[in-house]
Design an enzyme around this catalytic site. Structure first.
Site, PDB file in Angstrom:
ATOM      1  N   ASN A   1       0.870  -1.172   0.000  1.00  0.00           N
ATOM      2  CA  ASN A   1       0.000   0.000   0.000  1.00  0.00           C
ATOM      3  C   ASN A   1       0.908   1.222   0.000  1.00  0.00           C
ATOM      4  O   ASN A   1       1.516   1.550   1.021  1.00  0.00           O
ATOM      5  CB  ASN A   1      -0.919  -0.020   1.221  1.00  0.00           C
TER       6      ASN A   1
ATOM      7  N   GLU B   1      -3.881   1.926  -2.927  1.00  0.00           N
ATOM      8  CA  GLU B   1      -3.962   3.353  -2.603  1.00  0.00           C
ATOM      9  C   GLU B   1      -3.069   4.185  -3.525  1.00  0.00           C
ATOM     10  O   GLU B   1      -2.246   4.964  -3.070  1.00  0.00           O
ATOM     11  CB  GLU B   1      -3.638   3.607  -1.132  1.00  0.00           C
TER      12      GLU B   1
ATOM     13  N   ASP C   1      -4.276  -4.899   0.810  1.00  0.00           N
ATOM     14  CA  ASP C   1      -4.629  -4.310   2.098  1.00  0.00           C
ATOM     15  C   ASP C   1      -6.062  -4.717   2.407  1.00  0.00           C
ATOM     16  O   ASP C   1      -7.008  -4.178   1.841  1.00  0.00           O
ATOM     17  CB  ASP C   1      -4.484  -2.785   2.014  1.00  0.00           C
TER      18      ASP C   1
ATOM     19  N   ASN D   1      -7.500  -4.433   5.377  1.00  0.00           N
ATOM     20  CA  ASN D   1      -8.066  -3.605   6.430  1.00  0.00           C
ATOM     21  C   ASN D   1      -8.775  -4.442   7.499  1.00  0.00           C
ATOM     22  O   ASN D   1      -9.878  -4.113   7.943  1.00  0.00           O
ATOM     23  CB  ASN D   1      -9.017  -2.557   5.843  1.00  0.00           C
TER      24      ASN D   1
ATOM     25  N   ASP E   1      -2.146  -6.159   5.973  1.00  0.00           N
ATOM     26  CA  ASP E   1      -1.805  -6.475   4.587  1.00  0.00           C
ATOM     27  C   ASP E   1      -1.520  -7.973   4.514  1.00  0.00           C
ATOM     28  O   ASP E   1      -0.620  -8.470   5.196  1.00  0.00           O
ATOM     29  CB  ASP E   1      -0.588  -5.681   4.139  1.00  0.00           C
TER      30      ASP E   1
ATOM     31  N   ASP F   1       2.635   4.675   5.252  1.00  0.00           N
ATOM     32  CA  ASP F   1       2.428   4.163   6.602  1.00  0.00           C
ATOM     33  C   ASP F   1       2.326   2.634   6.612  1.00  0.00           C
ATOM     34  O   ASP F   1       2.199   2.017   7.669  1.00  0.00           O
ATOM     35  CB  ASP F   1       1.197   4.790   7.276  1.00  0.00           C
ATOM     36  N   HIS F   2       2.383   2.014   5.431  1.00  0.00           N
ATOM     37  CA  HIS F   2       2.451   0.562   5.309  1.00  0.00           C
ATOM     38  C   HIS F   2       3.869   0.142   4.945  1.00  0.00           C
ATOM     39  O   HIS F   2       4.638   0.928   4.377  1.00  0.00           O
ATOM     40  CB  HIS F   2       1.520   0.063   4.192  1.00  0.00           C
TER      41      HIS F   2
END
Length: 275
Positions: free
Chosen positions: A7, A34, A147, A149, A218, A247-248
């Site tokens: 991501n 993303e 991802d 989530n 993930d 941030d991943h």
């Protein structure tokens, strides 16, 4: 062969990070999420300069998924999940690459919960489960990566008691994830690291990365024929510490060319099994 999911949290803004990681890790196939870029703003030229071809499903400012390959042509089979005709969010792309059918996905966040965003997340998950069942039943080598989530268990989240009301940790979402696995998919990372605290996401706030206060959201799921070839699965956590990074962190699996040999049961194990 190394296949990764990442991501990128904005492919154009994080392009130097993505290109650096591609050059260092040199994965053979990559699934991205993303993108946060419309179709015409995908940086294809820069990615091709590193030897990758790409297909992508863009969307202005939000979402967006892609598949990159340096090991053969990408034969796109689907973009978008079936089941909701007016769903215009770019969250799923699917292609055959080098003998593997890969579904790249970015499952909705779902917050705030309850509410319409959470309802959409649950509907999207149901559509994924239904589509995945059809893929699984083909018997082909299939991978679902991206991802999701969702933190499936307490081991997948730092201080789980703080996430009880979050859509990523909701009982309905965790249950949906395990219904997906129950079709016969293998969670590659957890299979090779069954009791390990291992995260793929670290918030930008509260110094989360330095404190190792993360989430495992993930995932790479493998059909049986790919699970038999699973040689390694890791998270490139250090990438999360790079300047202006996502941030991943990237997650990857290494697949052997041939299925691993299954150890023949010994006489003593056969006796033990019969007791």
């Amino acid at each position: 062969m190394i296949i990764a999911t990442y991501n990128v949290n904005g492919i154009n803004g994080r392009l130097p990070v993505l290109l650096r990681w591609l050059a260092e890790r040199q994965p053979d196939i990559v699934v991205l999420q993303e993108l946060k870029a419309p179709q015409e703003k995908f940086p294809l030229s820069a990615i091709r300069d590193l030897g990758y071809d790409a297909i992508w499903h863009g969307q202005k400012s939000w979402n967006g998924v892609a598949i990159l390959s340096r090991v053969g042509e990408i034969h796109e089979t689907r973009r978008g999940l079936p089941g909701e005709v007016d769903d215009n969010q770019s969250r799923y792309i699917e292609a055959a690459v080098n003998g593997i059918l890969i579904g790249g996905l970015y499952l909705p966040n779902g917050n705030p919960r309850p509410g319409p965003k959470f309802d959409y997340k649950l509907r999207w998950f149901e559509r994924l489960i239904e589509h995945a069942a059809g893929l699984f039943e083909t018997g082909l080598p299939v991978m679902l990566a991206g991802d999701f989530n969702v933190m499936p268990t307490d081991l997948d989240v730092y201080k789980p008691e703080r996430w009880l009301n979050d859509a990523l940790f909701a009982p309905e979402v965790k249950a949906a994830y395990f219904r997906l696995l129950d079709q016969g998919w293998t969670d590659a990372l957890r299979t090779l690291h069954p009791g390990e605290i291992i995260y793929t996401f670290f918030d930008y706030f509260r110094n989360a990365y330095a404190r190792n206060a993360g989430l495992r959201i993930d995932h790479i799921l493998l059909s049986p024929t790919l699970a038999d070839r699973l040689a390694d699965a890791q998270v490139d956590v250090e990438v999360r510490g790079w300047e202006k990074t996502s941030d991943h962190a990237p997650v990857w699996v290494q697949l052997a060319e041939k299925p691993k040999r299954r150890r023949k049961p010994t006489a003593s194990s056969q006796v033990g099994a019969s007791l």
